[in-house]
Design an enzyme around this catalytic site. Structure first.
Site, PDB file in Angstrom:
ATOM      1  N   GLU A 177      -9.671   2.925  -6.033  1.00 29.43           N
ATOM      2  CA  GLU A 177      -9.164   3.570  -4.907  1.00 29.43           C
ATOM      3  C   GLU A 177      -8.263   4.654  -5.077  1.00 29.43           C
ATOM      4  OE1 GLU A 177      -9.647   2.005  -1.094  1.00 29.43           O
ATOM      5  OE2 GLU A 177     -11.317   2.447  -2.639  1.00 29.43           O
TER       6      GLU A 177
ATOM      7  N   THR B 234      -9.936  10.843   4.053  1.00 31.35           N
ATOM      8  CA  THR B 234      -8.833   9.565   3.932  1.00 31.35           C
ATOM      9  C   THR B 234      -7.723  10.347   3.584  1.00 31.35           C
ATOM     10  OG1 THR B 234     -10.477   8.024   3.236  1.00 31.35           O
ATOM     11  CG2 THR B 234      -8.198   7.537   2.773  1.00 31.35           C
TER      12      THR B 234
END
Length: 331
Positions: free
Chosen positions: A152, A205
């Site tokens: 991530e 994001t």
């Protein structure tokens, strides 16, 4: 799995795998809805679809290679030093002393990239679950979480766990603390359905995180704390009305909603059709609604997709219960 998961620690090195060259496995890992409106970076749950698949084979030459990626329109790197799947798997192998192992990875994207549904998390978790299974590692899955968070960090610049934890464990997950890492799996009403619509617009994001306010007023923080506590209480009490009343976000949603066309119009439509709640999935642009039954969830997705078509925006839609199983071997 125990409800409370203590700090993850590296486990002892695993003995040499009996697999020779050519041994392989195919794993599916699910999409996830993170934040769950009021729980920024601390709440998430897994859904049954969509998801990603990884095929992993043992090779005779040490090191990791990526031989194929499909469904990404050429957007993802084939370089194993730059792909979230291979990077997280390499961290795992380093931790157990198996840098001698040779692996070939195929990644098949069965879900849209940049959807707000944990696309990178699904890929990373599928890869980690595949290597764990190949090596016969029967330790607690919590040991994989720090490696998934490394993926991530590479994907979006922040190693949060609200996507990777539910993708890895299944179900509804609370990240109580990051230092030390403390993850709690929450109960949830069995009949709760999730209606997801992914508008075909781009909301990266990294950029979506940068527009979030850095300073908030105490009264807003208190309101948010109350909503998070109410949501968690509603999950434990099987109280869908309390879940719905609590899913309000006054900190992040007002800013991120500006990146999603007709967000408030879609919320109005969903609530009129009987949604329990409505909000942004992760950083968006996907939106989701909780519903009490599958028919209501289907009506919501149909209505929202029709509206998006009318304003010249394509979309994908998914209806699912909460997925309590997480990743699974499919071949």
């Amino acid at each position: 799995m125990e409800d409370k998961i203590q700090e993850a620690k590296s486990h002892p090195a695993i003995k040499a795998s009996p697999l020779g060259g050519g041994g392989g496995i195919q794993v599916f890992a699910p999409a996830t809805v993170a934040n769950v409106v009021c729980g920024f970076d601390v709440l998430g749950f897994a859904v049954n679809e969509p998801g990603d698949e990884v095929i992993m084979r043992v090779t005779n030459k040490p090191g990791i290679t990526i031989s194929k990626i499909t469904g990404d329109d050429g957007r993802l790197p084939m370089d194993p030093a730059k792909n979230t799947v291979s990077v997280s798997v390499q961290h795992y192998l380093n931790s157990i002393g198996r840098t001698d192992l040779g692996l070939d990875i195929e990644l098949h994207k069965r879900m849209p990239i940049g959807s707000g549904l944990g696309s990178s998390s699904a890929s990373t978790v599928a890869g980690l679950y595949a290597i764990k299974t190949l090596l016969g590692d029967d330790t607690d899955p919590i040991n994989l979480l720090p490696f998934a968070m490394k993926g991530e960090e590479m994907a979006c610049g922040h190693g949060h766990a609200d996507n990777v934890a539910p993708a890895l464990f299944g179900g509804f997950v609370l990240i109580r603390s990051y230092e030390p890492l403390d993850v709690v799996r929450l109960p949830h009403p069995e009949g709760l359905y999730c209606a997801i619509v992914f508008p075909d617009v781009d909301v990266p994001t990294r950029e979506a995180r940068q527009i979030i306010r850095k300073n908030i007023q105490m009264k807003d923080a208190v309101t948010q704390w109350g909503n998070i506590a109410g949501l968690v209480s509603g999950l434990f009490m099987n109280d869908i009305d309390l879940i719905g009343r609590s899913m309000k976000d006054i900190l992040v949603e007002p800013v991120r909603s500006m990146l999603i066309p007709d967000f408030y119009k879609m919320r109005e439509m969903a609530m009129e059709l009987g949604a329990v709640s409505f909000g942004i999935s992760g950083s968006g642009p996907s939106v989701f609604a909780f519903a009490r039954d599958e028919d209501t969830a289907n009506r919501i997705t149909e209505k929202l997709q029709k509206h998006l078509t009318e304003i010249s925006i394509g979309s994908n839609a998914y209806v699912s219960t909460i997925n309590d199983k997480g990743p699974r071997v499919i071949g």
